[in-house]
Design an enzyme around this catalytic site. Structure first.
Site, PDB file in Angstrom:
ATOM      1  N   HIS A  16      -8.500  -1.535  18.840  1.00 15.73           N
ATOM      2  CA  HIS A  16      -8.278   0.191  18.784  1.00 15.73           C
ATOM      3  C   HIS A  16      -9.372   0.250  17.726  1.00 15.73           C
ATOM      4  CE1 HIS A  16      -6.391   3.352  16.214  1.00 15.73           C
ATOM      5  NE2 HIS A  16      -6.158   2.970  15.030  1.00 15.73           N
ATOM      6  N   GLY A  74       1.070  -1.611  -0.379  1.00 20.18           N
ATOM      7  CA  GLY A  74      -0.176  -0.312   0.331  1.00 20.18           C
ATOM      8  C   GLY A  74       0.774   1.431   0.378  1.00 20.18           C
ATOM      9  N   ARG A  98     -11.379   5.010   6.312  1.00 22.53           N
ATOM     10  CA  ARG A  98     -12.389   5.707   6.158  1.00 22.53           C
ATOM     11  C   ARG A  98     -12.723   6.986   5.748  1.00 22.53           C
ATOM     12  NH1 ARG A  98     -13.499   6.668  12.504  1.00 22.53           N
ATOM     13  NH2 ARG A  98     -11.731   6.599  13.080  1.00 22.53           N
ATOM     14  N   ASN A 156      -1.119   7.173   1.508  1.00 19.61           N
ATOM     15  CA  ASN A 156      -0.134   7.948   2.411  1.00 19.61           C
ATOM     16  C   ASN A 156       0.409   7.711   3.544  1.00 19.61           C
ATOM     17  OD1 ASN A 156      -0.444  10.922   1.233  1.00 19.61           O
ATOM     18  ND2 ASN A 156      -3.201  10.728   2.252  1.00 19.61           N
TER      19      ASN A 156
HETATM   20  C1  LMR Z   1      -6.211   6.443  13.083  1.00 25.12           C
HETATM   21  O1  LMR Z   1      -6.759   5.848  14.472  1.00 25.12           O
HETATM   22  O2  LMR Z   1      -5.924   7.198  12.691  1.00 25.12           O
HETATM   23  C2  LMR Z   1      -6.802   5.464  12.174  1.00 25.12           C
HETATM   24  O3  LMR Z   1      -6.918   4.248  12.798  1.00 25.12           O
HETATM   25  C3  LMR Z   1      -6.914   5.061  11.232  1.00 25.12           C
HETATM   26  C4  LMR Z   1      -8.764   5.928  11.567  1.00 25.12           C
HETATM   27  O4  LMR Z   1      -9.956   5.401  10.385  1.00 25.12           O
HETATM   28  O5  LMR Z   1      -8.768   6.367  12.397  1.00 25.12           O
END
Ligand code: LMR
Length: 314
Positions: free
Chosen positions: A179, A10, A86, A13
């Protein structure tokens, strides 16, 4: 000494910024991979650009770009950032179906070309994606792990330092769990200059900072509008790559495969680990308070539910 070979899947960014940090720290030679198509030359363009920065920045890493996994063969570490990010209004879980399929095809390639690699998953929803990477590669669990704990902890440390007007270097903290909105900060592991955070910040204000940390990714998505965060995710990933290629034995939080640890039976969630050249060399089990254990269990349940949904989509 042989340089480590680091492949980054990938070249968007997050991937290209990870390549940048890894090159700047001379962690090894880097192969940046993306799919063929309208932007097939993009990984080669970014790799060449990073190479041309090297005389100015003073790093000697070789950085190449490709669409062909054959060029990644024999990688020591493979970082997977592939998948869609997202957009405002979306949750990470909304990416599940699309990214699970992408993760599947990427991991088939990794399995075929770099069977001895350690795989760091960055794609979202993180905890489900790392589970998928483990299933598809079939690699031993200690060689497949997810980046997120370092990122979430970095956000928390940043907000605490901003609140107190102190150096981020003096802020120590640890977050566990998935997360997402259910991540669990451990008060007993949060201190500033050795002083427990509870002595420096009132409980209700600390709760606001924790809430901002939980929503830290969404805050950036809302500001960028076109995608998600990449500097901090890439910095967190590069720290994990460094721990592996330099066998640093860092004690940091990662999404790791828990097989009974913390009462979790056979899947991935964020826990403190010792990270070194063998990957996750050890999961560190802490005594949690009743409320931390309850928060962690809630987070585990949310991850487990998502993994079950994923099973019906792939
Ligand atoms: C983040 O925490 O920055 C990443 O997991 C990307 C996101 O979609 O928030």
């Amino acid at each position: 000494m042989r340089r480590a070979k680091i492949s980054i899947i990938g070249a968007g960014n997050v991937g290209s910024t990870t390549a940048h940090w890894c090159a700047a720290a001379e962690l090894g030679d880097i192969v940046l991979v993306d799919i063929p198509g309208d932007f097939a030359d993009m990984p080669r363009g970014k790799a060449l650009d990073l190479m041309q920065a090297s005389p100015v920045m003073g790093y000697d890493s070789s950085i190449t770009g490709t669409n062909d996994y054959a060029d990644t063969a024999g990688s020591d570490v493979v970082v997977v950032t592939a998948g869609i990010p997202r957009k405002p209004g979306m949750s990470r879980d909304d990416l599940l179906g699309t990214n699970a399929k992408i993760m599947g095809s990427v991991c088939e390639q990794i399995k075929a070309t770099s069977p001895d690699a350690i795989v760091i998953v960055v794609s979202n929803p993180l905890d489900a994606m790392v589970q998928r990477a483990h299933q598809v590669t079939g690699f031993p669990a200690q060689r497949v792990l997810g980046q997120a704990g370092v990122l979430d902890t970095a956000r928390y440390r940043t907000f605490l330092a901003m609140e107190l007007g102190v150096s981020v270097e003096d802020v120590s903290a640890l977050l566990m769990g998935g997360h997402g909105d259910t991540m669990v900060p451990l008060a007993s592991c949060t201190s500033v200059g050795g002083i427990p955070v509870s002595q420096l910040i009132k409980a209700d204000r600390l709760e606001e900072i924790i809430d901002r940390t939980r929503k830290g990714g969404a805050e950036i998505v809302g500001l960028l509008k076109t995608g998600s965060a990449y500097y901090a995710p890439a910095a967190a990933t590069a720290q994990m790559v460094e721990a592996i290629v330099r066998d640093k034995k860092r004690l940091i939080p990662c999404a790791a495969y828990c097989d009974k640890e913390y009462g979790v039976g056979g899947f991935y969630v964020g826990v403190p680990v010792v990270l070194g050249s063998a990957g996750v060399e050890r999961i560190v089990e802490l005594e949690l308070t009743d409320s931390e254990q309850a928060g962690f269990q809630k987070s585990v349940d949310a991850v487990q539910e998502l993994v079950e949904v994923m099973a019906g989509l792939v």
